[in-house]
Design a protein around this motif. Structure first.
Motif, PDB file in Angstrom:
ATOM      1  N   GLU A  88       0.914  -1.266  -0.073  1.00 22.16           N
ATOM      2  CA  GLU A  88       0.048  -0.101   0.120  1.00 22.16           C
ATOM      3  C   GLU A  88       0.907   1.335  -0.040  1.00 22.16           C
ATOM      4  O   GLU A  88       1.605   1.272   0.911  1.00 22.16           O
ATOM      5  CB  GLU A  88      -0.951  -0.033   1.139  1.00 22.16           C
ATOM      6  N   ILE A  89       0.702   2.118  -1.080  1.00 24.08           N
ATOM      7  CA  ILE A  89       1.868   3.303  -1.148  1.00 24.08           C
ATOM      8  C   ILE A  89       0.805   4.658  -1.012  1.00 24.08           C
ATOM      9  O   ILE A  89      -0.441   4.480  -1.871  1.00 24.08           O
ATOM     10  CB  ILE A  89       2.133   3.226  -2.430  1.00 24.08           C
ATOM     11  N   THR A  90       0.972   5.302  -0.271  1.00 21.64           N
ATOM     12  CA  THR A  90       0.351   6.492  -0.098  1.00 21.64           C
ATOM     13  C   THR A  90       1.251   7.867  -0.374  1.00 21.64           C
ATOM     14  O   THR A  90       2.322   8.125   0.308  1.00 21.64           O
ATOM     15  CB  THR A  90      -0.176   6.755   1.649  1.00 21.64           C
ATOM     16  N   LEU A  91       0.864   8.586  -1.293  1.00 22.78           N
ATOM     17  CA  LEU A  91       1.913   9.635  -1.797  1.00 22.78           C
ATOM     18  C   LEU A  91       1.129  10.993  -1.079  1.00 22.78           C
ATOM     19  O   LEU A  91       0.076  11.072  -0.889  1.00 22.78           O
ATOM     20  CB  LEU A  91       1.767  10.183  -3.128  1.00 22.78           C
ATOM     21  N   HIS A  92       1.995  11.824  -0.174  1.00 20.78           N
ATOM     22  CA  HIS A  92       1.647  12.853   0.522  1.00 20.78           C
ATOM     23  C   HIS A  92       1.990  14.207  -0.511  1.00 20.78           C
ATOM     24  O   HIS A  92       3.198  14.503  -0.569  1.00 20.78           O
ATOM     25  CB  HIS A  92       2.369  12.959   1.605  1.00 20.78           C
ATOM     26  N   VAL A  93       1.109  14.647  -1.224  1.00 18.69           N
ATOM     27  CA  VAL A  93       1.337  15.709  -1.853  1.00 18.69           C
ATOM     28  C   VAL A  93       0.668  16.869  -1.919  1.00 18.69           C
ATOM     29  O   VAL A  93      -0.204  17.088  -1.179  1.00 18.69           O
ATOM     30  CB  VAL A  93       1.012  15.351  -3.438  1.00 18.69           C
ATOM     31  N   ASP A  94       0.823  18.207  -2.625  1.00 20.76           N
ATOM     32  CA  ASP A  94       0.088  19.201  -2.728  1.00 20.76           C
ATOM     33  C   ASP A  94      -0.911  19.122  -3.371  1.00 20.76           C
ATOM     34  O   ASP A  94      -0.807  18.934  -4.745  1.00 20.76           O
ATOM     35  CB  ASP A  94       1.099  20.523  -3.167  1.00 20.76           C
TER      36      ASP A  94
END
Length: 296
Positions: A88-94
């Motif tokens: 499970e990959i979670t990207l923390h982005v703008d």
């Protein structure tokens, strides 16, 4: 032994059994200590927050290489998943940049680059074909871009680094190291256990190949023959050589068999113990093959 001796012995036996019993709390503590030391995933689970921006796969080889090196520089695990896992990959982005500009890429582009960083001798898995389930999403990070990876596999399906690969009769290459996880510790194994392990994998690989061939002769289709071969397969997973990337040492079958033969001559007594085990296994395999192929 009279009744009194029996009565006296019972408390001692009970105490011995209690001393050998591992409670869930003991197992939990063992797993936790091992996970903190980096020698096992916590009951098969692992998670890490990478505090730098994810890079999409399409950004070019040089930048992908730097990104992979950055990922692996943060990995302190001394183990590798050896079988199938879920990621499970979670990207923390703008969120504004994601929705209103072209500064970000599609999710699948990020997934490929991250998977490349997680595989190989310095990763958490051998190859990304082990990823049976993949989930990737983005959320507003409210700060500098980063990403989190969470993985889950069977609690016992991991091996300790460093790993080497050995060619077997089925044409696949199997991981086999000289260090094993034992009761929460990483312990080196003897030459006897090393060659016993390789010999057992070799025999089961050969048996599986034989089952498939016999099943096909008896009229089974390719898929059915493959499934029948799984009944006698080793718990270790074999890999096609094209799937083994990086600097894993590779041992062709003739090479390691010659090393085993040399060792067996220097310690015939120890090798005799392996031959006894293999003989019993062959007998049971012959019976199993007969039973399986008669049902084709």
């Amino acid at each position: 032994m009279d009744d009194k001796q029996t009565d006296d012995a019972m408390p001692r036996i009970q105490k011995d059994l209690e001393a050998q019993t591992i409670t869930f709390d003991d197992q939990l503590e063992m797993e936790r200590n091992g996970a903190l030391a980096g020698i096992n995933p916590m009951f098969g689970e692992w998670q890490h927050h990478f505090r730098f921006a994810p890079v999409p796969y399409g950004n070019g080889a040089a930048q992908r290489g730097e990104f992979r090196a950055a990922i692996q520089a943060e990995l302190t695990n001394q183990w590798l998943y050896a079988s199938e896992i879920s990621l499970e990959i979670t990207l923390h982005v703008d969120v504004q940049a994601t929705l209103e500009t072209d500064e970000t890429a599609d999710l699948d582009n990020y997934a490929k680059a991250i998977l490349d960083g997680l595989k190989g001798p310095n990763g958490i898995m051998i190859d990304d074909t082990q990823v049976q389930s993949l989930s990737i999403s983005w959320i507003d990070g409210y700060g500098e871009p980063s990403f989190t990876v969470a993985s889950r596999g069977s609690p016992d399906d991991f091996v300790l680094k460093p790993q080497e690969f050995y060619e077997m009769p089925d044409g696949l290459w199997y991981p086999h190291g000289r260090v094993l996880w034992t009761d929460g510790r990483a312990e080196p194994i003897s030459d006897l256990n090393h060659y016993a392990g390789l010999s057992i994998i070799e025999l089961m690989s050969s048996t599986q190949r034989r089952v498939r061939a016999e099943a096909r002769k008896a009229g089974s289709n390719r898929g059915r023959a493959y499934q029948m071969g799984r009944y006698v397969s080793t718990s270790a997973r074999g890999f096609h050589p094209s799937r083994i990337e990086g600097d894993f040492p590779m041992h062709p079958r003739r090479e390691w068999q010659a090393e085993r033969a040399k060792w067996s001559k220097s310690d015939a007594g120890e090798f005799g113990k392996i031959e006894v085990i293999l003989h019993k296994m062959r007998e049971s395999h012959d019976l199993m093959i007969t039973a399986l192929t008669s049902q084709s």
